[in-house]
Design an enzyme around this catalytic site. Structure first.
Site, PDB file in Angstrom:
ATOM      1  N   GLY A  50       0.687  -1.280  -0.197  1.00  6.21           N
ATOM      2  CA  GLY A  50      -0.087  -0.025   0.029  1.00  6.21           C
ATOM      3  C   GLY A  50       0.904   1.265  -0.207  1.00  6.21           C
ATOM      4  O   GLY A  50       2.114   1.380   0.384  1.00  6.21           O
ATOM      5  N   CYS A  77       5.191  -6.205   1.598  1.00  3.77           N
ATOM      6  CA  CYS A  77       5.763  -4.753   1.642  1.00  3.77           C
ATOM      7  C   CYS A  77       4.983  -4.000   2.472  1.00  3.77           C
ATOM      8  O   CYS A  77       5.148  -4.091   3.695  1.00  3.77           O
ATOM      9  CB  CYS A  77       5.091  -4.187   0.123  1.00  3.77           C
ATOM     10  SG  CYS A  77       6.086  -2.941  -0.421  1.00  3.77           S
ATOM     11  N   TYR A  78       3.977  -3.059   2.487  1.00  4.60           N
ATOM     12  CA  TYR A  78       3.271  -2.431   3.526  1.00  4.60           C
ATOM     13  C   TYR A  78       2.870  -3.161   4.585  1.00  4.60           C
ATOM     14  O   TYR A  78       2.959  -3.293   5.621  1.00  4.60           O
ATOM     15  CB  TYR A  78       2.404  -1.407   3.206  1.00  4.60           C
ATOM     16  CG  TYR A  78       1.631  -0.531   4.137  1.00  4.60           C
ATOM     17  CD1 TYR A  78       2.054   0.363   4.763  1.00  4.60           C
ATOM     18  CD2 TYR A  78       0.251  -1.211   4.754  1.00  4.60           C
ATOM     19  CE1 TYR A  78       1.398   0.978   5.828  1.00  4.60           C
ATOM     20  CE2 TYR A  78      -0.084  -0.515   5.894  1.00  4.60           C
ATOM     21  CZ  TYR A  78       0.385   0.648   6.397  1.00  4.60           C
ATOM     22  OH  TYR A  78      -0.185   1.011   7.312  1.00  4.60           O
ATOM     23  N   HIS A 164       7.450  -8.181  -3.693  1.00  2.00           N
ATOM     24  CA  HIS A 164       6.045  -8.524  -4.136  1.00  2.00           C
ATOM     25  C   HIS A 164       6.380 -10.117  -4.897  1.00  2.00           C
ATOM     26  O   HIS A 164       6.788 -10.054  -5.862  1.00  2.00           O
ATOM     27  CB  HIS A 164       5.532  -7.652  -5.161  1.00  2.00           C
ATOM     28  CG  HIS A 164       5.291  -6.407  -4.533  1.00  2.00           C
ATOM     29  ND1 HIS A 164       3.916  -5.874  -4.067  1.00  2.00           N
ATOM     30  CD2 HIS A 164       6.014  -5.258  -4.200  1.00  2.00           C
ATOM     31  CE1 HIS A 164       4.001  -4.812  -3.466  1.00  2.00           C
ATOM     32  NE2 HIS A 164       5.414  -4.327  -3.574  1.00  2.00           N
ATOM     33  N   GLU A 166       3.640 -11.503  -5.867  1.00  2.00           N
ATOM     34  CA  GLU A 166       2.694 -11.540  -6.745  1.00  2.00           C
ATOM     35  C   GLU A 166       2.974 -11.162  -8.052  1.00  2.00           C
ATOM     36  O   GLU A 166       2.116 -11.516  -8.884  1.00  2.00           O
ATOM     37  CB  GLU A 166       1.457 -10.961  -6.162  1.00  2.00           C
ATOM     38  CG  GLU A 166       1.505  -9.386  -5.993  1.00  2.00           C
ATOM     39  CD  GLU A 166       2.337  -8.804  -4.812  1.00  2.00           C
ATOM     40  OE1 GLU A 166       3.211  -9.609  -4.357  1.00  2.00           O
ATOM     41  OE2 GLU A 166       1.772  -7.716  -4.554  1.00  2.00           O
ATOM     42  N   ASP A 221     -13.932  -8.340 -23.184  1.00  2.00           N
ATOM     43  CA  ASP A 221     -14.675  -8.124 -21.985  1.00  2.00           C
ATOM     44  C   ASP A 221     -16.408  -8.095 -22.176  1.00  2.00           C
ATOM     45  O   ASP A 221     -17.109  -8.869 -21.680  1.00  2.00           O
ATOM     46  CB  ASP A 221     -14.177  -7.175 -21.192  1.00  2.00           C
ATOM     47  CG  ASP A 221     -12.836  -7.313 -21.017  1.00  2.00           C
ATOM     48  OD1 ASP A 221     -12.213  -8.366 -21.186  1.00  2.00           O
ATOM     49  OD2 ASP A 221     -12.153  -6.192 -20.896  1.00  2.00           O
ATOM     50  N   LYS A 363      -7.946 -10.195 -17.735  1.00  5.45           N
ATOM     51  CA  LYS A 363      -8.571 -10.433 -19.058  1.00  5.45           C
ATOM     52  C   LYS A 363      -8.352 -11.975 -19.404  1.00  5.45           C
ATOM     53  O   LYS A 363      -9.195 -12.490 -20.064  1.00  5.45           O
ATOM     54  CB  LYS A 363      -7.547  -9.574 -19.804  1.00  5.45           C
ATOM     55  CG  LYS A 363      -7.655  -9.583 -21.504  1.00  5.45           C
ATOM     56  CD  LYS A 363      -8.859  -9.158 -21.966  1.00  5.45           C
ATOM     57  CE  LYS A 363      -8.468  -7.524 -21.785  1.00  5.45           C
ATOM     58  NZ  LYS A 363      -9.860  -6.601 -22.253  1.00  5.45           N
TER      59      LYS A 363
END
Ligand code: XMP
Length: 507
Positions: A50, A77-78, A164, A166, A221, A363
């Site tokens: 964050g 992280c945060y 990170h 992710e 989409d 997506k």
């Protein structure tokens, strides 16, 4: 259903965490840090990064319910800093930021880094860092700039990562998350069929027997959404496509006839080209262009929908990157990058309820759903196209002359990509218009004309991207065709910038 709760502290990457969990076949829910739900079936928590500092008064904090649950926690992280801070560790800011790649050295025998080599390349993005750890905590990885790049408290099962895991740039990121899931003891049995079933269930319980209107752009989409809803709603779904004059060559016609032929879906096509073009006259600022296109779209769409009776819902194919890059989730504090025009405005104004079942998906997940319900490849695998269309691919003022040239150049580029079997190996390719005069020579004449740019990127989630390494001969061939076939273009350039620091679109 057993789940992992992802606690959002406003990171640009929060949904990437949820996405990695889905890839690992684990069900997860994302919630804002200050709206922790009842913790039924939660087997572990991942705290996102964050933009805040845990040293600032009033900073976002970890709810005591999370500590009281005695379940494993992974702070990123945060999330890592605030976890250490609330456990009485110290956080500092030396005024130095660390963005991009870093090498971490991993200590042996740590559960989170099980079966990994001693050092790994990871992706960092932080200003603050943990200076000292609370009692019971141990350092598990270090980097040059972050002596505490990772920590653990094995008895409480609390873990922290300064980097990170992710993002795809972090080597072994998914393996680290998988190790955390093993620590949580959660089974990996959640699938994309479950996502479709969940969407069908939400539609059935929310929409009931009411009528739904869908704004169809012809992109992946909204088209997949139309097909998903068409299955369960049948003729209670009305699809309207607004041709704002900013579409690619033959786009409106191809979408309308394609959907009719492929899945029997009828689309109401509205020609509003003149209104959009007159409103865009003389406007050069990108955000202003987006707002004008967005607002005009709302006006046209609203007047069209007044011709229909009994509509209660508006369905939109909004996906997660649209939400996060517009910071459309007001609960978190992610920063606005661009105001994507399909987020917000329309439903309030038309007093319709909003149906956005893809809001938390990426997506490629939407594509999987499209394939699962039998849509053909040419629909599901087509490159994305932004709502404001060519309006944000012409730098500066948008007018008919520039649009016509751009449409032609874009058509040459895309049809050549298809002809050379390169289209599906790129994630998104397009031409853009640079109103920059440059000198050229055609025959024996000097020309002084505008520039066409080509952009093609490869990405899995559109949050980060790399320019496609197109063969030189190919780009050269496309360039020759564009300059020879389109009057008023003197030069063609190819954009090789990654995202970040650039974005995929130019505006
Ligand atoms: P950027 O340029 O932000 O693009 O890196 C990421 C993806 O989003 C698309 N994009 C938009 N889509 N409305 C949309 O529906 C918009 O205003 C918009 N702006 C960018 C872009 O084409 C890429 O796929």
């Amino acid at each position: 259903m057993k789940k992992i709760l992802v606690v959002d502290f406003g990171s640009q990457y929060t949904q990437l965490i949820a996405r990695r969990l889905r890839e690992l076949s684990v069900y997860s829910e994302v919630c804002p840090w200050d709206e922790i739900p009842v913790l039924d079936n939660v087997e572990g928590f991942i705290l996102s990064g964050g933009p805040e500092s845990s040293n600032i008064e009033g900073n976002p904090t970890i709810d005591s319910l999370i500590f009281d649950s005695n379940k494993p926690i992974l702070g990123i992280c945060y999330g890592m800093q605030v976890l250490a801070h609330q456990e009485a560790g110290q956080i500092i800011n030396e005024g130095k930021k660390e963005f991009g790649y870093a090498k971490i050295n991993i200590k042996a025998d740590t559960v989170l880094f099980k079966n990994m080599s001693d050092s790994s390349d990871v992706w960092m993005s932080h200003g603050d860092k943990v200076e000292s750890l609370p009692d019971g905590y141990a350092i598990t990885a270090t980097s040059d700039n972050s002596p505490i790049a990772a920590y653990e408290n094995t008895s409480k099962k609390y873990f922290g990562l300064q980097f990170h895991p992710e993002v795809t740039h972090t080597e072994n990121g998914t393996a680290i998350i998988k190790n955390f899931l093993d620590i949580c003891g959660i089974e990996q049995n959640w699938s994309s069929d479950d996502i479709l079933q969940q969407i069908d269930a939400v539609v059935a319980t929310e929409v009931k027997d009411e009528e739904v209107l869908l704004a169809l752009s012809g992109g992946v989409d909204s088209t997949v959404l139309a097909a998903v809803l068409h299955r369960t709603l049948g003729n209670r779904l009305t699809c309207v496509m607004v041709d704002h004059g900013l579409l690619r060559k033959d786009e409106a016609h191809n979408v309308v006839t394609g959907l009719k032929e492929k899945i029997g879906l009828s689309v109401n096509l509205v020609n509003a080209q003149d209104i959009f073009l007159s409103k865009l006259e003389g406007v050069t600022d990108p955000e202003q262009k987006r707002k004008i296109i967005g607002n005009t779209f709302i006006e046209v769409f609203e007047s069209e929908s007044k011709k229909l009776n009994d509509i209660k819902w508006l369905a939109q194919g909004t996906i997660y990157p649209d939400v996060i890059e517009s910071a459309g989730n007001s609960k978190t504090k992610a920063k606005v990058i661009k105001s994507h025009h399909n987020v917000g405005g329309l439903p309030e104004r038309m007093q319709l309820k909003l149906l956005e079942p893809f809001r938390m998906l990426f997506k490629d997940e939407v594509r999987k759903i499209g394939k699962a319900i039998g849509l053909p490849n040419e629909i599901v695998e087509r490159h994305p196209f932004p709502g404001p269309g060519l309006g944000i691919r012409i730098i500066g003022e948008v007018n008919k002359d520039r649009l016509d040239k751009l449409r032609e150049a874009d058509h040459i580029f895309l049809s050549e990509l298809k002809k050379q079997n390169l289209y599906y190996s790129a994630s998104q390719a397009y031409a853009f218009y640079l109103p920059v005069k440059s000198v050229g020579v055609v025959g024996d004449n000097r020309i002084y004309a505008d520039v066409i740019g080509l952009r093609s990127v490869n990405t899995t989630d559109f949050m980060t991207a790399k320019a496609t390494a197109l063969p030189h001969e190919f780009v050269e061939h496309v360039s020759t065709r564009i300059v020879n076939e389109i009057d008023g273009i003197s030069r063609v350039v190819y954009d090789i910038t990654s995202k970040p620091p650039a974005t995929i679109e130019w505006e």
